[in-house]
Scaffold this motif. Structure first.
Motif, PDB file in Angstrom:
ATOM      1  N   UNK A   2      13.496  -6.251  -2.656  1.00  0.00           N
ATOM      2  CA  UNK A   2      12.102  -6.419  -3.045  1.00  0.00           C
ATOM      3  C   UNK A   2      11.496  -5.067  -3.390  1.00  0.00           C
ATOM      4  N   UNK A   3      10.778  -5.043  -4.478  1.00  0.00           N
ATOM      5  CA  UNK A   3      10.136  -3.828  -4.951  1.00  0.00           C
ATOM      6  C   UNK A   3       8.891  -3.547  -4.118  1.00  0.00           C
ATOM      7  N   UNK A   4       8.701  -2.287  -3.752  1.00  0.00           N
ATOM      8  CA  UNK A   4       7.512  -1.883  -3.011  1.00  0.00           C
ATOM      9  C   UNK A   4       6.349  -1.754  -3.991  1.00  0.00           C
ATOM     10  N   UNK A   5       5.313  -2.530  -3.761  1.00  0.00           N
ATOM     11  CA  UNK A   5       4.151  -2.488  -4.644  1.00  0.00           C
ATOM     12  C   UNK A   5       3.176  -1.420  -4.179  1.00  0.00           C
ATOM     13  N   UNK A   6       2.489  -0.793  -5.123  1.00  0.00           N
ATOM     14  CA  UNK A   6       1.439   0.148  -4.741  1.00  0.00           C
ATOM     15  C   UNK A   6       0.263  -0.608  -4.137  1.00  0.00           C
ATOM     16  N   UNK A   7      -0.595   0.098  -3.444  1.00  0.00           N
ATOM     17  CA  UNK A   7      -1.784  -0.513  -2.847  1.00  0.00           C
ATOM     18  C   UNK A   7      -2.825  -0.727  -3.941  1.00  0.00           C
ATOM     19  N   UNK A   8      -2.628  -1.798  -4.710  1.00  0.00           N
ATOM     20  CA  UNK A   8      -3.481  -2.023  -5.876  1.00  0.00           C
ATOM     21  C   UNK A   8      -4.886  -2.479  -5.507  1.00  0.00           C
ATOM     22  N   UNK A   9      -5.096  -2.959  -4.297  1.00  0.00           N
ATOM     23  CA  UNK A   9      -6.418  -3.459  -3.928  1.00  0.00           C
ATOM     24  C   UNK A   9      -7.476  -2.356  -3.884  1.00  0.00           C
ATOM     25  N   UNK A  10      -7.068  -1.123  -3.706  1.00  0.00           N
ATOM     26  CA  UNK A  10      -8.051  -0.037  -3.681  1.00  0.00           C
ATOM     27  C   UNK A  10      -8.598   0.270  -5.082  1.00  0.00           C
ATOM     28  N   UNK A  11      -8.076  -0.404  -6.087  1.00  0.00           N
ATOM     29  CA  UNK A  11      -8.513  -0.188  -7.466  1.00  0.00           C
ATOM     30  C   UNK A  11      -9.548  -1.213  -7.922  1.00  0.00           C
ATOM     31  N   UNK A  12     -10.056  -2.042  -7.002  1.00  0.00           N
ATOM     32  CA  UNK A  12     -11.025  -3.070  -7.377  1.00  0.00           C
ATOM     33  C   UNK A  12     -12.237  -2.481  -8.087  1.00  0.00           C
ATOM     34  N   UNK A  13     -12.683  -1.315  -7.650  1.00  0.00           N
ATOM     35  CA  UNK A  13     -13.864  -0.701  -8.261  1.00  0.00           C
ATOM     36  C   UNK A  13     -13.595  -0.187  -9.674  1.00  0.00           C
TER      37      UNK A  13
END
Length: 136
Positions: A2-13
């Protein structure tokens, strides 16, 4: 594996509708039909009432990650630069896929056809069959 995903939720803004349109128009051909189709489906799903507020939050995070100039692998780096974006979009698309209405898929497909020819659009169709297959 499984590929490690970046913490994309901090990009909501980072997400704005106009920012998304500008980014997707700018990178469409370079990004390829898979990425653009996934992004468009998420964008149009966000505009519908088809998904929960929780799902809309992760869609906004993923689209914010796509349009942010500060993602993990800068988009200016050939090939690899958009790979992390595609991984994030596909992850979120798989999560919400069961709630995506057919009209959203059609609208995304129609928009995609403005940028890509039939051979290139086959990429997007293949990615959908893979997603549908993983949901069974």
């Amino acid at each position: 594996m499984e590929q490690q995903l970046p913490d994309f939720m901090k990009y909501q803004d980072s997400y704005t509708s106009s920012g998304f349109i500008e980014k997707i128009s700018h990178v469409a051909k370079r990004a390829g039909a898979k990425l653009v189709y996934a992004a468009l489906v998420l964008y149009y799903t966000l505009q519908s009432n088809a998904v929960s507020v929780k799902d809309k939050a992760i869609i906004i995070g993923a689209l914010g990650y796509l349009i942010s100039p500060l993602d993990v692998i800068p988009d200016a780096i050939p090939i690899a630069g958009l790979g992390d974006d595609l991984a994030v979009l596909l992850y979120v698309l798989r999560k919400v896929w069961g709630n995506v209405p057919d009209e959203v898929k059609s609208k995304a497909h129609e928009k995609l056809s403005k940028w890509f020819d039939d051979d290139e659009m086959a990429e997007a169709n293949n990615i959908f069959s893979n997603i549908e297959g993983s949901e069974k």
